[in-house]
Design a protein around this motif. Structure first.
Motif, PDB file in Angstrom:
ATOM      1  N   LEU A 251       9.597 -13.582  17.324  1.00  0.00           N
ATOM      2  CA  LEU A 251      10.817 -14.361  17.136  1.00  0.00           C
ATOM      3  C   LEU A 251      11.712 -14.348  18.374  1.00  0.00           C
ATOM      4  N   GLY A 252      11.274 -13.713  19.458  1.00  0.00           N
ATOM      5  CA  GLY A 252      12.044 -13.759  20.703  1.00  0.00           C
ATOM      6  C   GLY A 252      13.038 -12.641  20.859  1.00  0.00           C
ATOM      7  N   ALA A 253      12.794 -11.499  20.209  1.00  0.00           N
ATOM      8  CA  ALA A 253      13.693 -10.356  20.375  1.00  0.00           C
ATOM      9  C   ALA A 253      12.885  -9.127  20.800  1.00  0.00           C
ATOM     10  N   PRO A 254      12.400  -9.118  22.067  1.00  0.00           N
ATOM     11  CA  PRO A 254      11.531  -8.015  22.489  1.00  0.00           C
ATOM     12  C   PRO A 254      12.244  -6.667  22.490  1.00  0.00           C
ATOM     13  N   PHE A 255      13.556  -6.670  22.761  1.00  0.00           N
ATOM     14  CA  PHE A 255      14.295  -5.410  22.802  1.00  0.00           C
ATOM     15  C   PHE A 255      14.343  -4.772  21.414  1.00  0.00           C
ATOM     16  N   ALA A 256      14.639  -5.585  20.409  1.00  0.00           N
ATOM     17  CA  ALA A 256      14.654  -5.081  19.032  1.00  0.00           C
ATOM     18  C   ALA A 256      13.271  -4.574  18.648  1.00  0.00           C
ATOM     19  N   ALA A 257      12.219  -5.282  19.102  1.00  0.00           N
ATOM     20  CA  ALA A 257      10.849  -4.874  18.787  1.00  0.00           C
ATOM     21  C   ALA A 257      10.565  -3.501  19.374  1.00  0.00           C
ATOM     22  N   ALA A 258      10.939  -3.305  20.654  1.00  0.00           N
ATOM     23  CA  ALA A 258      10.663  -2.027  21.316  1.00  0.00           C
ATOM     24  C   ALA A 258      11.419  -0.900  20.629  1.00  0.00           C
TER      25      ALA A 258
ATOM     26  N   MET B  48       0.829  -1.204   0.000  1.00  0.00           N
ATOM     27  CA  MET B  48       0.000   0.000   0.000  1.00  0.00           C
ATOM     28  C   MET B  48       0.869   1.262   0.000  1.00  0.00           C
ATOM     29  N   VAL B  49       2.031   1.195   0.696  1.00  0.00           N
ATOM     30  CA  VAL B  49       2.938   2.359   0.717  1.00  0.00           C
ATOM     31  C   VAL B  49       3.314   2.732  -0.713  1.00  0.00           C
ATOM     32  N   ILE B  50       3.600   1.702  -1.535  1.00  0.00           N
ATOM     33  CA  ILE B  50       4.070   1.974  -2.894  1.00  0.00           C
ATOM     34  C   ILE B  50       2.946   2.504  -3.771  1.00  0.00           C
ATOM     35  N   THR B  51       1.739   1.977  -3.566  1.00  0.00           N
ATOM     36  CA  THR B  51       0.675   2.308  -4.507  1.00  0.00           C
ATOM     37  C   THR B  51      -0.143   3.536  -4.122  1.00  0.00           C
ATOM     38  N   ARG B  52      -0.010   4.064  -2.896  1.00  0.00           N
ATOM     39  CA  ARG B  52      -0.798   5.256  -2.542  1.00  0.00           C
ATOM     40  C   ARG B  52      -0.276   6.472  -3.287  1.00  0.00           C
ATOM     41  N   THR B  53      -1.164   7.337  -3.720  1.00  0.00           N
ATOM     42  CA  THR B  53      -0.709   8.560  -4.383  1.00  0.00           C
ATOM     43  C   THR B  53      -0.612   9.718  -3.398  1.00  0.00           C
ATOM     44  N   ASN B  54      -1.338   9.640  -2.282  1.00  0.00           N
ATOM     45  CA  ASN B  54      -1.264  10.672  -1.256  1.00  0.00           C
ATOM     46  C   ASN B  54      -0.084  10.365  -0.322  1.00  0.00           C
ATOM     47  N   ALA B  55       0.855  11.307  -0.216  1.00  0.00           N
ATOM     48  CA  ALA B  55       2.104  11.025   0.504  1.00  0.00           C
ATOM     49  C   ALA B  55       1.853  10.690   1.976  1.00  0.00           C
ATOM     50  N   VAL B  56       0.924  11.409   2.625  1.00  0.00           N
ATOM     51  CA  VAL B  56       0.699  11.152   4.058  1.00  0.00           C
ATOM     52  C   VAL B  56       0.067   9.774   4.264  1.00  0.00           C
ATOM     53  N   HIS B  57      -0.861   9.392   3.369  1.00  0.00           N
ATOM     54  CA  HIS B  57      -1.458   8.055   3.496  1.00  0.00           C
ATOM     55  C   HIS B  57      -0.390   6.976   3.330  1.00  0.00           C
ATOM     56  N   ALA B  58       0.519   7.203   2.361  1.00  0.00           N
ATOM     57  CA  ALA B  58       1.607   6.245   2.154  1.00  0.00           C
ATOM     58  C   ALA B  58       2.442   6.117   3.417  1.00  0.00           C
ATOM     59  N   LEU B  59       2.745   7.262   4.056  1.00  0.00           N
ATOM     60  CA  LEU B  59       3.548   7.232   5.277  1.00  0.00           C
ATOM     61  C   LEU B  59       2.821   6.485   6.384  1.00  0.00           C
ATOM     62  N   LEU B  60       1.500   6.663   6.465  1.00  0.00           N
ATOM     63  CA  LEU B  60       0.736   5.962   7.503  1.00  0.00           C
ATOM     64  C   LEU B  60       0.845   4.455   7.306  1.00  0.00           C
ATOM     65  N   TYR B  61       0.766   4.009   6.042  1.00  0.00           N
ATOM     66  CA  TYR B  61       0.920   2.572   5.792  1.00  0.00           C
ATOM     67  C   TYR B  61       2.327   2.108   6.145  1.00  0.00           C
ATOM     68  N   LEU B  62       3.314   2.976   5.916  1.00  0.00           N
ATOM     69  CA  LEU B  62       4.690   2.615   6.269  1.00  0.00           C
ATOM     70  C   LEU B  62       4.818   2.424   7.780  1.00  0.00           C
ATOM     71  N   ILE B  63       4.112   3.274   8.548  1.00  0.00           N
ATOM     72  CA  ILE B  63       4.139   3.130  10.008  1.00  0.00           C
ATOM     73  C   ILE B  63       3.528   1.791  10.418  1.00  0.00           C
ATOM     74  N   VAL B  64       2.400   1.450   9.769  1.00  0.00           N
ATOM     75  CA  VAL B  64       1.765   0.162  10.065  1.00  0.00           C
ATOM     76  C   VAL B  64       2.729  -0.979   9.752  1.00  0.00           C
ATOM     77  N   SER B  65       3.430  -0.840   8.622  1.00  0.00           N
ATOM     78  CA  SER B  65       4.390  -1.874   8.226  1.00  0.00           C
ATOM     79  C   SER B  65       5.486  -2.023   9.271  1.00  0.00           C
ATOM     80  N   LEU B  66       5.991  -0.882   9.779  1.00  0.00           N
ATOM     81  CA  LEU B  66       7.049  -0.937  10.799  1.00  0.00           C
ATOM     82  C   LEU B  66       6.535  -1.581  12.088  1.00  0.00           C
ATOM     83  N   LEU B  67       5.294  -1.265  12.455  1.00  0.00           N
ATOM     84  CA  LEU B  67       4.722  -1.870  13.669  1.00  0.00           C
ATOM     85  C   LEU B  67       4.599  -3.377  13.486  1.00  0.00           C
ATOM     86  N   ALA B  68       4.193  -3.796  12.267  1.00  0.00           N
ATOM     87  CA  ALA B  68       4.068  -5.234  12.002  1.00  0.00           C
ATOM     88  C   ALA B  68       5.425  -5.916  12.105  1.00  0.00           C
ATOM     89  N   VAL B  69       6.460  -5.258  11.586  1.00  0.00           N
ATOM     90  CA  VAL B  69       7.806  -5.831  11.669  1.00  0.00           C
ATOM     91  C   VAL B  69       8.241  -5.935  13.135  1.00  0.00           C
TER      92      VAL B  69
END
Lengths: 317, 164
Positions: free
Chosen positions: B46-53, B18-39
């Protein structure tokens, strides 16, 4: 199965309790402000004006929930939800009393910092989505202010982490059995308190909403229940910061005679009242003063505190 | 736990798309934030809570706020969105799709050829990460801090008030 049910019950009780407390704070703040400014405050609805909160809530529920046609609709709706969600999630790691808490996360302190840094989006996105100049200015100020003060907030807590050797909040409370961290970590305590006021953007740091220059800042275009969420979210934030100060610096639930939960509640309550007193007594800063104060005073102080604490911990071990 | 891993991985992939396909820059950034939270959730599972935080605090909570801050100041209107949608014509997809296909087949080959456990069940808390950073990887930490210091001094130089 039983365990899950008990856990769910605890979660629901804490959620409802927090919502009630933060709504009640609206009444408390108005009464206390009135007391300090030598007037009465709301005293007509119910005993001591207590039902004023209920009246306000009913009013806010029945107001027209209007989304301006020039706003970015999905983001406009999302923004007030973010502050509620992130603040409620932060409460998940706070130990209210031994065994009473939602989750005993071993990275609890980091989780709190993560959630408070995500809370910035609420202000920023509300300001952007409203698509009006006052809201945008408020959002910009909010982003710069909260991002800067988060740095000092995180760094001020690292002294506590060093002394405890853990990010777990229950462990931090247990480590204060002999001596509350407010004494060895006094500079960190003061810095955390100031950063906490800035994080919840309360007076004297309420530049993002500054009503006499920006109308109402980032939530100028909001009405009805969405405005109510920002409003209650602010009081939830105050409760959260007060609870964190209690947990990190004042020994959390520790205390003689009274049951642990009561001690936690009492200490938190004192800090909530302090927040309100700050509002009643201090004028608002200018924005450049706020940023200069942060980067030129708070950052060197917090780094010096970190250095000294680290040296002492190393020398003692 | 495996199910959680797959769900958050799927969320990460979808939101990145969705980040790649959105044309509105702020919407794309919001999807990028969701992606980072998912990562971050993937790290946690995977057992790395410190890296997650740290992923949430630094990437989602600090760097992305600055991105949103800059995009807000640019005040991109519908013109920018139109320009973006022109760039997303089907022809531009050919090259990247080919490259992704190569990478994807390599990944599939690896999964099929290597036997054994894919999920690291080893738990690495904050202490283990700290010992690793200031033990075997201390050179990397020092280099990164040098780079950051250089950036800091550069920013200070650019932001210095001019004296005439």
């Amino acid at each position: 199965m039983n365990q899950v049910l008990i856990q769910l019950a605890v979660i629901i009780v804490i959620l409802l309790g927090l919502t009630t407390v933060s709504a009640g704070l609206i009444w408390l703040e108005r009464r206390l402000l009135a007391l300090w400014q030598d007037r009465y405050g709301p005293n007509r609805v119910g005993p001591f004006g207590l039902l004023q909160v209920a009246a306000d809530m009913i009013k806010i529920f029945f107001k027209e929930d209007w989304i301006p046609p020039f706003a970015d609709k999905p983001v406009f709706v999302l923004a007030p939800a973010i502050i509620m969600v992130t603040t409620f999630l932060s409460f998940a790691v706070i130990p209210f009393a031994p065994g009473i808490g939602i989750v005993d996360l071993n990275i609890g302190l980091l989780f709190f910092l993560a959630m408070s840094s995500l809370g910035v989006y609420s202000v920023v996105l509300a300001g952007w989505a409203s698509n009006s100049k006052y809201a945008l200015l408020g959002g910009l100020r909010g982003a710069a202010q909260m991002l800067s003060y988060e740095v000092f907030m995180g760094l001020s807590l690292m002294g506590v982490v060093m002394l405890t050797g853990s990010f777990n909040l229950s462990a931090i409370v247990e480590a204060q059995r002999g001596l509350w961290f407010v004494i060895p970590q006094f500079p960190a305590f003061v810095i955390f308190l100031i950063a906490g006021v800035a994080e919840t953007h309360r007076l004297p740091f309420d530049l993002p909403e500054a009503e006499n220059e920006l109308v109402a800042g980032f939530h100028a275009e909001y009405s009805g229940l969405k405005f109510g969420m920002f409003f209650v979210g602010e009081y939830l934030g105050i409760t959260l910061i007060a609870a964190m100060i209690t947990t990190l610096f004042l020994g959390g639930w520790l205390g003689p005679v009274l049951p642990p939960f009561v001690w936690f509640f009492l200490k938190t309550f004192v800090f909530i009242c302090l927040f309100i007193l700050l509002r009643a007594s201090l004028p608002r800063l200018r924005f450049d003063q706020l940023m200069a104060f942060g980067w030129k005073v708070m950052l060197p102080l917090v780094l010096a505190n970190l250095l000294v604490t680290g040296a002492i911990v190393l020398a003692r071990s | 736990m495996d199910l959680l891993f797959y769900i958050s991985g799927l969320v990460a992939i979808l939101s990145t798309f969705m980040v790649i396909t959105r044309t509105n820059a702020v919407h794309a950034l919001l999807y990028l934030i969701v992606s980072l939270l998912a990562v971050a959730l993937v790290f946690f599972v995977l057992g790395a809570p410190f890296a997650a935080a740290l992923e949430v605090i630094i990437y989602a909570g600090a760097i992305m706020v600055l991105f949103v801050f800059v995009i807000m100041m640019l005040n991109l209107g519908s013109d920018a969105a139109r320009q973006e949608s022109q760039w997303l014509s089907p022809r531009t997809w050919i090259g990247p799709s080919f490259l992704v296909l190569v990478l994807g087949s390599e990944l599939l080959y690896l999964f099929l050829s290597v036997e054994g456990q894919y999920f690291s069940q080893e738990y690495s808390g904050p202490k283990a990460v700290g010992i690793a950073l200031f033990g075997p990887y201390v050179l990397g930490v020092e280099l990164a801090s040098l780079l950051l210091l250089a950036g800091l001094i550069g920013a200070y130089h650019l932001g210095r008030p001019h004296r005439h």
